[in-house]
Design an enzyme around this catalytic site. Structure first.
Site, PDB file in Angstrom:
ATOM      1  CB  SER A 167     -17.576   3.430   3.283  1.00 41.63           C
ATOM      2  OG  SER A 167     -18.425   3.103   3.322  1.00 41.63           O
ATOM      3  CE  LYS A 219     -17.663 -21.234  12.351  1.00 39.77           C
ATOM      4  NZ  LYS A 219     -18.240 -20.108  13.531  1.00 39.77           N
TER       5      LYS A 219
END
Length: 336
Positions: A167, A219
Site C-alpha cells: 500500500s 464537511k
C-alpha cells in the site's frame, strides 16, 4: 557517653546532609548538561568497516601464526592503496525507513535526503531499506515525494524490501529506479480502505442525543455517532475511489511498464510473484546489494538522530501506541 552518642548522631546528620546536597547538585548538573546536548544530528557510519572486520576475523581464525604475519604485511600494503583510491570511489548512501501508520519516519527521511543532495553527484547511488505496510495517504505521499527529490536530481535510487512494502509502502518503493525484493516479502496492496463504526443506534437506545452541525454539505461524510445517510455514504465511497485513482496514476507514472489495472485491485503478492507482475525488478535481499557493491562503492549509512527529552519520549511513545491501536480497530478514510 551520652555526649559521644550525641556527637556521632550530629556527625551522621552532617554527612547525610552533605551526601544529599551533592546528589542534588549532581542531578541538576546532569539535567542542565542533557538539555545542552539535546539536539538532532546526522550520524554517518562507514559500513565497509563492519563487513571487513567480520571477514578478517573469520580469515584470521583459520590461519597459522606464520600465515598471519604474511597476511598483516599484505593488508598494510592493501590499505595504503585503498587510501589513495578512497576519494575517487563512488558512494552508496544507505537509508532505513521502518514505517508506521502515520509515516512518522518521514521527519528523518527528509533530513537524510537533504544531506545526501548536498554532497552526492550523478555517479553516486542511494539504497533505501524499506519496511512498511502503509498508512495515511498524506504521510506516505510526503515520503514518496521526498524520495522523488533524488530521482529529479538524477541520483539512482534502489529500494530493497526484505519484509513488506504494501500500500503506502509500495507508493514509496515505486519511486525507485530499481526495486529488489526478498522471495517472500509482501508486495502490492494497491488500494484504499475506509471503515468506521457507527454508534447512532446505541445512543438512541440509551436515550442520548448527538448533534452535528456543519457549514458545507460534505464537511463530514460518515461519522461515528451521527445518523449516516445514503448520500454521505456515496460521497465517502467517491472520495475513496478518487484517492485510488490518484494512487494508481502515481504508480503508473513511476513505473510505466506496469499493467496497473492488473495489480491495483488491493491484492498483495509475495516477492517471486511480484517479479512476474513487474512490481519489482529483482529477487534478493539488502545484504546481497551491500556486499555486491562493497568493492566498487564506499558504503555510507546515513541516519537522522532526533534527541528527545525523557518526558517527551514517554508521552510520544504512549500517544503513538494508543493511536496505532485505535487506528487498527477503527480504520478511516484515505487510508492506504
Amino acid at each position: 557517653m551520652n555526649l559521644l552518642l550525641n556527637y556521632e548522631l550530629f556527625l551522621a546528620k552532617i554527612i547525610t546532609f552533605i551526601i544529599i546536597s551533592i546528589s542534588i547538585l549532581i542531578l541538576f548538573y546532569t539535567i542542565i548538561k542533557r538539555k545542552k546536548n539535546i539536539q538532532s544530528k546526522i550520524k554517518i557510519t562507514l559500513l565497509q568497516d563492519n563487513y571487513k572486520n567480520v571477514k578478517n576475523k573469520i580469515l584470521l581464525s583459520t590461519m597459522k601464526n606464520v600465515e598471519k604475519k604474511i597476511w598483516f604485511k599484505k593488508q598494510k600494503e592493501k590499505n595504503k592503496k585503498e587510501l589513495l583510491l578512497k576519494n575517487n570511489k563512488k558512494k552508496l548512501f544507505v537509508l532505513d525507513f521502518k514505517g508506521d501508520v502515520y509515516a512518522n519516519e518521514v521527519v528523518g527521511l527528509r533530513e537524510e535526503i537533504s544531506a545526501i543532495l548536498l554532497v552526492a553527484n550523478k555517479h553516486d547511488e542511494v539504497l533505501l531499506r524499506l519496511e512498511s505496510s502503509g498508512g495515511v495517504i498524506h504521510g506516505y505521499g510526503l515520503a514518496a515525494s521526498q524520495l522523488n527529490r533524488l530521482r529529479q536530481k538524477g541520483i539512482r535510487l534502489i529500494v530493497s524490501v526484505d519484509k513488506i512494502a504494501a500500500s503506502g509502502g509500495y507508493m514509496m518503493a515505486c519511486v525507485a529506479d530499481y526495486i529488489v525484493s526478498a522471495p517472500f516479502a509482501i508486495i502490492g496492496s494497491i488500494g484504499v480502505v475506509g471503515q468506521i463504526p457507527n454508534f447512532n443506534k446505541l445512543l438512541k437506545k440509551c436515550n442520548i442525543d448527538f448533534e452535528l452541525h456543519t457549514a458545507g454539505d460534505y464537511k463530514r461524510t460518515l461519522t461515528m455517532f451521527g445518523n449516516n445517510t445514503e448520500s454521505t455514504r456515496k460521497k465517502f465511497c467517491d472520495e475513496l475511489n478518487t484517492t485510488h485513482k490518484l494512487f494508481k496514476s502515481f504508480i503508473k507514472e513511476m513505473r510505466p511498464s506496469l499493467d496497473i489495472e492488473d495489480v491495483s485491485n488491493g491484492e498483495h503478492w509475495f516477492g517471486t510473484i511480484a517479479l512476474e507482475k513487474k512490481l519489482v525488478d529483482q529477487i534478493g535481499t539488502s545484504d546481497d546489494i551491500l556486499i555486491s557493491k562493497m568493492e566498487e562503492y564506499t558504503l555510507l549509512r546515513i541516519q537522522y538522530i532526533y534527541r528527545k527529552k525523557i518526558l517527551e519520549r514517554f508521552t510520544a511513545s504512549v500517544t503513538h501506541n494508543l493511536s496505532e491501536t485505535l487506528l487498527k480497530i477503527f480504520f478511516y478514510k484515505n487510508y492506504l
